[in-house]
Design a protein around this motif. Structure first.
Motif, mmCIF file in Angstrom:
data_model
loop_
_atom_site.group_PDB
_atom_site.id
_atom_site.type_symbol
_atom_site.label_atom_id
_atom_site.label_comp_id
_atom_site.label_asym_id
_atom_site.label_seq_id
_atom_site.Cartn_x
_atom_site.Cartn_y
_atom_site.Cartn_z
ATOM 1 N N THR A 82 -9.431 -10.461 -6.073
ATOM 2 C CA THR A 82 -8.534 -9.389 -5.800
ATOM 3 C C THR A 82 -9.294 -7.998 -5.790
ATOM 4 N N THR A 83 -10.119 -8.052 -6.538
ATOM 5 C CA THR A 83 -11.068 -6.714 -6.362
ATOM 6 C C THR A 83 -11.894 -6.748 -5.136
ATOM 7 N N LEU A 84 -12.422 -7.718 -4.732
ATOM 8 C CA LEU A 84 -13.325 -8.129 -3.613
ATOM 9 C C LEU A 84 -12.333 -7.700 -2.424
ATOM 10 N N PHE A 85 -11.146 -8.377 -2.302
ATOM 11 C CA PHE A 85 -10.046 -8.142 -1.116
ATOM 12 C C PHE A 85 -9.987 -6.664 -0.978
ATOM 13 N N ASN A 86 -9.507 -6.082 -2.301
ATOM 14 C CA ASN A 86 -9.209 -4.609 -2.209
ATOM 15 C C ASN A 86 -10.495 -3.727 -1.686
ATOM 16 N N LEU A 87 -11.609 -4.017 -2.000
ATOM 17 C CA LEU A 87 -12.909 -3.269 -1.654
ATOM 18 C C LEU A 87 -12.863 -3.283 -0.290
ATOM 19 N N PHE A 88 -12.569 -4.589 0.406
ATOM 20 C CA PHE A 88 -12.588 -4.866 1.795
ATOM 21 C C PHE A 88 -11.527 -4.485 2.507
ATOM 22 N N ASP A 89 -10.472 -3.887 1.750
ATOM 23 C CA ASP A 89 -9.250 -3.388 2.469
ATOM 24 C C ASP A 89 -8.578 -4.577 3.090
ATOM 25 N N LEU A 90 -8.579 -5.751 2.535
ATOM 26 C CA LEU A 90 -7.987 -7.061 3.190
ATOM 27 C C LEU A 90 -6.868 -7.080 2.665
ATOM 28 N N PRO A 91 -5.873 -7.753 3.564
ATOM 29 C CA PRO A 91 -4.379 -7.499 3.328
ATOM 30 C C PRO A 91 -3.884 -8.345 2.300
ATOM 31 N N HIS A 92 -3.482 -8.190 1.097
ATOM 32 C CA HIS A 92 -3.584 -8.597 0.129
ATOM 33 C C HIS A 92 -2.017 -8.135 -0.785
ATOM 34 N N PRO A 93 -1.405 -8.840 -1.552
ATOM 35 C CA PRO A 93 -0.308 -8.567 -2.222
ATOM 36 C C PRO A 93 -0.500 -7.434 -3.367
ATOM 37 N N LYS A 94 0.312 -6.534 -3.602
ATOM 38 C CA LYS A 94 0.127 -5.613 -4.855
ATOM 39 C C LYS A 94 -0.393 -6.542 -6.177
ATOM 40 N N THR A 95 -1.090 -6.196 -6.704
ATOM 41 C CA THR A 95 -1.770 -7.026 -7.925
ATOM 42 C C THR A 95 -2.466 -6.166 -9.031
ATOM 43 N N ARG A 96 -2.202 -6.205 -10.154
ATOM 44 C CA ARG A 96 -2.875 -5.428 -11.068
ATOM 45 C C ARG A 96 -3.240 -6.418 -12.518
ATOM 46 N N PHE A 97 -4.243 -5.873 -13.046
ATOM 47 C CA PHE A 97 -4.613 -6.828 -14.357
ATOM 48 C C PHE A 97 -4.336 -5.829 -15.528
ATOM 49 N N TYR A 98 -3.877 -6.662 -16.664
ATOM 50 C CA TYR A 98 -3.343 -5.760 -17.810
ATOM 51 C C TYR A 98 -4.144 -6.543 -19.082
ATOM 52 N N TYR A 99 -4.981 -5.889 -19.790
ATOM 53 C CA TYR A 99 -5.382 -6.375 -21.178
ATOM 54 C C TYR A 99 -4.192 -6.154 -22.074
ATOM 55 N N HIS A 100 -4.327 -6.631 -23.195
ATOM 56 C CA HIS A 100 -3.185 -6.584 -24.098
ATOM 57 C C HIS A 100 -2.406 -5.566 -24.422
ATOM 58 N N ARG A 101 -3.535 -4.565 -24.787
ATOM 59 C CA ARG A 101 -2.778 -3.146 -25.193
ATOM 60 C C ARG A 101 -2.085 -2.435 -23.873
ATOM 61 N N HIS A 102 -2.240 -3.177 -22.885
ATOM 62 C CA HIS A 102 -1.647 -2.601 -21.744
ATOM 63 C C HIS A 102 -0.547 -3.230 -21.339
ATOM 64 N N HIS A 103 -0.037 -4.337 -21.878
ATOM 65 C CA HIS A 103 0.904 -5.247 -21.329
ATOM 66 C C HIS A 103 2.304 -4.417 -21.353
ATOM 67 N N SER A 104 2.391 -3.312 -21.849
ATOM 68 C CA SER A 104 3.830 -2.844 -22.137
ATOM 69 C C SER A 104 3.905 -2.036 -20.594
ATOM 70 N N LEU A 105 2.730 -1.690 -19.784
ATOM 71 C CA LEU A 105 3.071 -1.165 -18.512
ATOM 72 C C LEU A 105 3.433 -1.799 -17.294
ATOM 73 N N ILE A 106 3.324 -3.437 -17.577
ATOM 74 C CA ILE A 106 3.779 -4.097 -16.538
ATOM 75 C C ILE A 106 5.149 -4.003 -15.859
ATOM 76 N N THR A 107 6.138 -3.755 -16.778
ATOM 77 C CA THR A 107 7.387 -3.578 -16.283
ATOM 78 C C THR A 107 7.609 -2.289 -15.592
ATOM 79 N N HIS A 108 6.583 -1.185 -15.747
ATOM 80 C CA HIS A 108 6.596 0.077 -15.161
ATOM 81 C C HIS A 108 6.170 -0.055 -13.911
ATOM 82 N N ASP A 109 5.081 -0.984 -13.578
ATOM 83 C CA ASP A 109 4.598 -1.265 -12.323
ATOM 84 C C ASP A 109 5.220 -1.964 -11.389
#
Length: 271
Positions: A82-109
Protein backbone atom coordinates in the motif's frame (compact mmCIF):
# COMPACT_ATOMS: atom_id res chain seq x y z
CA UNK A 1 21.56 -22.07 -23.71
CA UNK A 2 23.89 -19.10 -23.45
CA UNK A 3 27.33 -18.78 -21.84
CA UNK A 4 28.72 -21.89 -23.46
CA UNK A 5 27.36 -25.08 -22.05
CA UNK A 6 26.85 -23.77 -18.53
CA UNK A 7 23.31 -24.32 -17.20
CA UNK A 8 21.17 -21.54 -15.90
CA UNK A 9 21.20 -21.61 -12.10
CA UNK A 10 18.12 -21.67 -9.88
CA UNK A 11 17.95 -21.73 -6.10
CA UNK A 12 14.23 -22.24 -5.45
CA UNK A 13 12.50 -25.35 -6.80
CA UNK A 14 10.03 -23.66 -9.19
CA UNK A 15 12.06 -24.58 -12.28
CA UNK A 16 13.14 -28.02 -11.15
CA UNK A 17 13.13 -30.36 -14.13
CA UNK A 18 13.21 -27.56 -16.72
CA UNK A 19 15.76 -28.30 -19.43
CA UNK A 20 18.89 -26.22 -19.18
CA UNK A 21 18.24 -25.13 -15.59
CA UNK A 22 20.21 -26.56 -12.71
CA UNK A 23 18.32 -26.20 -9.43
CA UNK A 24 20.65 -26.14 -6.43
CA UNK A 25 18.00 -25.86 -3.73
CA UNK A 26 17.89 -23.49 -0.78
CA UNK A 27 20.74 -23.94 1.68
CA UNK A 28 20.70 -21.47 4.57
CA UNK A 29 24.49 -21.28 4.81
CA UNK A 30 26.23 -20.32 1.60
CA UNK A 31 29.13 -22.64 2.42
CA UNK A 32 26.70 -25.56 2.50
CA UNK A 33 26.93 -25.43 -1.29
CA UNK A 34 29.84 -27.34 -2.79
CA UNK A 35 32.84 -25.49 -4.15
CA UNK A 36 31.55 -26.15 -7.68
CA UNK A 37 28.05 -24.90 -6.82
CA UNK A 38 29.47 -21.73 -5.30
CA UNK A 39 31.46 -21.15 -8.46
CA UNK A 40 28.39 -21.62 -10.62
CA UNK A 41 26.44 -19.11 -8.51
CA UNK A 42 29.21 -16.52 -8.71
CA UNK A 43 29.65 -16.92 -12.47
CA UNK A 44 25.97 -17.17 -13.44
CA UNK A 45 24.63 -14.37 -15.63
CA UNK A 46 21.26 -14.69 -13.89
CA UNK A 47 20.01 -16.49 -10.77
CA UNK A 48 16.47 -17.84 -11.04
CA UNK A 49 14.09 -17.94 -8.07
CA UNK A 50 16.83 -16.95 -5.63
CA UNK A 51 14.38 -17.02 -2.70
CA UNK A 52 14.11 -14.07 -0.35
CA UNK A 53 16.98 -15.54 1.65
CA UNK A 54 19.43 -14.76 -1.18
CA UNK A 55 17.70 -12.15 -3.36
CA UNK A 56 19.12 -9.19 -1.43
CA UNK A 57 22.65 -10.59 -1.45
CA UNK A 58 22.63 -11.28 -5.18
CA UNK A 59 21.24 -7.79 -5.86
CA UNK A 60 24.04 -6.26 -3.79
CA UNK A 61 26.46 -8.17 -6.02
CA UNK A 62 24.73 -6.63 -9.09
CA UNK A 63 23.69 -10.13 -10.08
CA UNK A 64 20.64 -10.24 -12.36
CA UNK A 65 17.87 -12.24 -10.70
CA UNK A 66 14.37 -13.39 -11.51
CA UNK A 67 11.98 -12.67 -9.92
CA UNK A 68 13.16 -9.20 -9.01
CA UNK A 69 14.29 -8.15 -5.56
CA UNK A 70 11.09 -6.11 -5.15
CA UNK A 71 8.95 -9.12 -6.03
CA UNK A 72 10.54 -10.88 -3.07
CA UNK A 73 10.55 -7.96 -0.63
CA UNK A 74 6.88 -7.04 -1.07
CA UNK A 75 5.47 -10.57 -1.15
CA UNK A 76 2.78 -11.06 1.53
CA UNK A 77 3.42 -7.54 2.80
CA UNK A 78 0.16 -5.60 2.44
CA UNK A 79 1.35 -2.55 4.38
CA UNK A 80 4.48 -2.20 2.28
CA UNK A 81 2.50 -2.71 -0.93
CA UNK A 82 0.00 0.00 0.00
CA UNK A 83 2.79 2.44 0.84
CA UNK A 84 4.46 1.70 -2.50
CA UNK A 85 1.18 2.13 -4.42
CA UNK A 86 0.60 5.46 -2.70
CA UNK A 87 4.15 6.66 -3.39
CA UNK A 88 3.58 6.00 -7.09
CA UNK A 89 0.09 7.52 -6.91
CA UNK A 90 -1.42 4.33 -8.28
CA UNK A 91 -5.22 4.02 -7.98
CA UNK A 92 -5.72 2.26 -4.65
CA UNK A 93 -8.61 2.23 -2.15
CA UNK A 94 -8.38 4.44 0.91
CA UNK A 95 -6.26 2.40 3.32
CA UNK A 96 -4.74 3.15 6.72
CA UNK A 97 -2.76 1.17 9.30
CA UNK A 98 -3.26 1.39 13.06
CA UNK A 99 -1.14 0.13 15.91
CA UNK A 100 -2.88 -0.83 19.13
CA UNK A 101 -2.79 2.61 20.73
CA UNK A 102 -4.48 4.10 17.66
CA UNK A 103 -7.31 1.58 17.26
CA UNK A 104 -9.81 4.11 18.60
CA UNK A 105 -9.20 6.27 15.50
CA UNK A 106 -10.46 3.65 13.06
CA UNK A 107 -14.14 4.59 13.26
CA UNK A 108 -13.21 8.27 13.02
CA UNK A 109 -11.50 7.63 9.70
CA UNK A 110 -13.86 5.00 8.24
CA UNK A 111 -17.62 4.50 8.19
CA UNK A 112 -19.06 1.00 8.36
CA UNK A 113 -18.82 -1.20 6.42
CA UNK A 114 -15.12 -1.46 5.67
CA UNK A 115 -12.51 -4.18 5.20
CA UNK A 116 -9.93 -5.41 7.70
CA UNK A 117 -6.99 -7.51 6.58
CA UNK A 118 -4.24 -9.44 8.30
CA UNK A 119 -1.31 -7.39 6.97
CA UNK A 120 1.30 -10.15 6.68
CA UNK A 121 1.39 -13.82 5.70
CA UNK A 122 -2.26 -14.15 4.71
CA UNK A 123 -3.47 -15.49 1.38
CA UNK A 124 -6.40 -17.04 -0.50
CA UNK A 125 -8.80 -14.59 1.14
CA UNK A 126 -8.43 -16.13 4.58
CA UNK A 127 -7.04 -12.96 6.14
CA UNK A 128 -9.74 -10.62 4.80
CA UNK A 129 -12.72 -9.60 6.95
CA UNK A 130 -15.89 -7.66 6.21
CA UNK A 131 -16.46 -5.30 9.13
CA UNK A 132 -20.02 -4.10 9.36
CA UNK A 133 -20.30 -3.10 13.02
CA UNK A 134 -18.39 -2.63 16.26
CA UNK A 135 -18.64 -6.31 17.20
CA UNK A 136 -17.04 -7.37 13.90
CA UNK A 137 -14.33 -4.74 14.41
CA UNK A 138 -13.55 -6.00 17.92
CA UNK A 139 -13.33 -9.59 16.65
CA UNK A 140 -10.95 -8.52 13.88
CA UNK A 141 -8.73 -6.45 16.20
CA UNK A 142 -8.38 -9.47 18.48
CA UNK A 143 -6.67 -11.28 15.58
CA UNK A 144 -3.88 -8.83 14.78
CA UNK A 145 -1.73 -6.28 16.66
CA UNK A 146 -1.60 -4.07 13.56
CA UNK A 147 -4.90 -3.19 11.93
CA UNK A 148 -4.94 -2.83 8.15
CA UNK A 149 -8.17 -1.04 7.30
CA UNK A 150 -9.40 -0.46 3.76
CA UNK A 151 -12.52 1.14 2.38
CA UNK A 152 -15.10 -1.33 1.12
CA UNK A 153 -15.61 -1.18 -2.65
CA UNK A 154 -18.95 -2.79 -3.56
CA UNK A 155 -18.37 -5.29 -6.36
CA UNK A 156 -19.49 -8.67 -7.63
CA UNK A 157 -16.17 -9.62 -9.22
CA UNK A 158 -12.53 -8.61 -9.32
CA UNK A 159 -9.93 -8.92 -12.06
CA UNK A 160 -6.64 -10.74 -11.75
CA UNK A 161 -3.86 -9.94 -14.20
CA UNK A 162 -0.89 -12.33 -14.23
CA UNK A 163 2.36 -10.79 -15.43
CA UNK A 164 5.67 -12.48 -16.14
CA UNK A 165 8.71 -10.32 -16.90
CA UNK A 166 6.39 -7.29 -16.55
CA UNK A 167 4.11 -8.40 -19.38
CA UNK A 168 0.55 -9.74 -19.01
CA UNK A 169 0.14 -13.39 -19.97
CA UNK A 170 -3.42 -13.86 -18.69
CA UNK A 171 -6.24 -11.80 -17.21
CA UNK A 172 -9.50 -13.14 -15.86
CA UNK A 173 -12.46 -12.27 -13.68
CA UNK A 174 -12.97 -13.88 -10.31
CA UNK A 175 -16.71 -13.81 -9.64
CA UNK A 176 -17.97 -13.95 -6.08
CA UNK A 177 -19.55 -17.12 -4.79
CA UNK A 178 -22.97 -17.10 -3.19
CA UNK A 179 -23.03 -15.50 0.25
CA UNK A 180 -19.38 -14.37 0.37
CA UNK A 181 -17.94 -10.87 -0.05
CA UNK A 182 -14.66 -12.26 -1.43
CA UNK A 183 -14.01 -13.37 -4.99
CA UNK A 184 -11.04 -15.63 -4.16
CA UNK A 185 -11.30 -19.05 -5.74
CA UNK A 186 -10.52 -20.61 -2.36
CA UNK A 187 -13.62 -18.86 -0.99
CA UNK A 188 -16.00 -20.11 -3.69
CA UNK A 189 -15.25 -17.66 -6.48
CA UNK A 190 -15.41 -18.76 -10.12
CA UNK A 191 -13.23 -17.94 -13.13
CA UNK A 192 -14.58 -16.04 -16.15
CA UNK A 193 -12.37 -15.15 -19.12
CA UNK A 194 -14.82 -13.07 -21.16
CA UNK A 195 -14.75 -9.30 -21.75
CA UNK A 196 -11.52 -8.38 -20.00
CA UNK A 197 -11.06 -4.59 -20.32
CA UNK A 198 -7.81 -3.50 -21.98
CA UNK A 199 -7.72 -0.44 -19.70
CA UNK A 200 -7.45 -2.63 -16.61
CA UNK A 201 -4.63 -4.69 -18.15
CA UNK A 202 -2.75 -1.50 -19.01
CA UNK A 203 -3.15 -0.24 -15.44
CA UNK A 204 -1.86 -3.56 -14.08
CA UNK A 205 1.15 -3.52 -16.40
CA UNK A 206 1.95 0.07 -15.45
CA UNK A 207 1.74 -0.84 -11.76
CA UNK A 208 3.97 -3.90 -12.21
CA UNK A 209 6.64 -1.90 -14.04
CA UNK A 210 6.63 0.96 -11.53
CA UNK A 211 6.78 -1.40 -8.55
CA UNK A 212 9.26 -3.74 -10.26
CA UNK A 213 7.04 -6.77 -9.75
CA UNK A 214 8.05 -9.11 -12.58
CA UNK A 215 6.29 -12.34 -11.53
CA UNK A 216 2.96 -11.39 -10.03
CA UNK A 217 -0.81 -11.59 -10.05
CA UNK A 218 -2.30 -8.13 -9.57
CA UNK A 219 -5.89 -7.83 -8.34
CA UNK A 220 -8.07 -4.94 -9.46
CA UNK A 221 -11.63 -3.84 -8.70
CA UNK A 222 -13.76 -1.50 -10.77
CA UNK A 223 -15.90 0.72 -8.58
CA UNK A 224 -17.14 4.30 -8.75
CA UNK A 225 -16.25 4.59 -12.42
CA UNK A 226 -12.56 3.79 -11.99
CA UNK A 227 -10.14 0.91 -11.51
CA UNK A 228 -8.41 0.31 -8.19
CA UNK A 229 -5.25 -1.78 -7.74
CA UNK A 230 -5.99 -3.83 -4.62
CA UNK A 231 -2.90 -5.94 -4.00
CA UNK A 232 -0.05 -7.93 -5.50
CA UNK A 233 0.08 -11.72 -5.20
CA UNK A 234 3.48 -13.28 -5.82
CA UNK A 235 2.05 -16.75 -5.14
CA UNK A 236 -0.79 -16.46 -7.62
CA UNK A 237 -2.88 -19.52 -8.34
CA UNK A 238 -2.35 -21.75 -11.36
CA UNK A 239 -5.91 -22.92 -12.01
CA UNK A 240 -6.79 -20.25 -14.58
CA UNK A 241 -3.46 -20.73 -16.34
CA UNK A 242 -4.11 -24.45 -16.55
CA UNK A 243 -7.60 -23.89 -17.95
CA UNK A 244 -6.09 -21.79 -20.73
CA UNK A 245 -3.23 -24.29 -21.16
CA UNK A 246 -0.67 -21.60 -20.40
CA UNK A 247 2.54 -22.97 -18.92
CA UNK A 248 4.54 -20.32 -17.01
CA UNK A 249 7.62 -22.54 -17.13
CA UNK A 250 7.49 -22.59 -20.93
CA UNK A 251 7.24 -18.79 -20.96
CA UNK A 252 10.22 -18.52 -18.62
CA UNK A 253 12.19 -21.00 -20.73
CA UNK A 254 11.50 -18.93 -23.85
CA UNK A 255 12.58 -15.71 -22.13
CA UNK A 256 15.76 -17.42 -20.95
CA UNK A 257 16.55 -18.49 -24.51
CA UNK A 258 16.01 -14.90 -25.66
CA UNK A 259 18.11 -13.55 -22.76
CA UNK A 260 15.18 -11.33 -21.81
CA UNK A 261 14.31 -12.65 -18.37
CA UNK A 262 14.77 -10.10 -15.65
CA UNK A 263 14.66 -7.26 -18.15
CA UNK A 264 11.76 -4.92 -18.94
CA UNK A 265 11.50 -6.20 -22.47
CA UNK A 266 8.67 -6.39 -24.98
CA UNK A 267 6.74 -9.63 -24.79
CA UNK A 268 3.51 -10.36 -26.61
CA UNK A 269 0.35 -10.94 -24.62
CA UNK A 270 -0.94 -14.46 -25.20
CA UNK A 271 -4.44 -14.32 -23.70
Amino acid sequence: MRSGDRPHIAIGSRLKGVEGVRTLGLKPNFHDYTHEERRLIREASIILYPTQNYAEFFSTMDKRIFPSLETHLYADEKIKQTTLFNLFDLPHPKTRFYYHRHHSLITHDFEYPFIGKIPRRSARGRGVFFIGDSAALAAYLARTPVAYIQEYLPHTRDLRVVLINYEPVLAYWRVKGSGDFRANLAQGGTIVFDDVPEEAVRIARDAAIKCRFDDVGLDLIHCGGRWHVIEANMKYGRKALQLKEIDPLRIIRRLLDQDQLGRQAAFSCIF
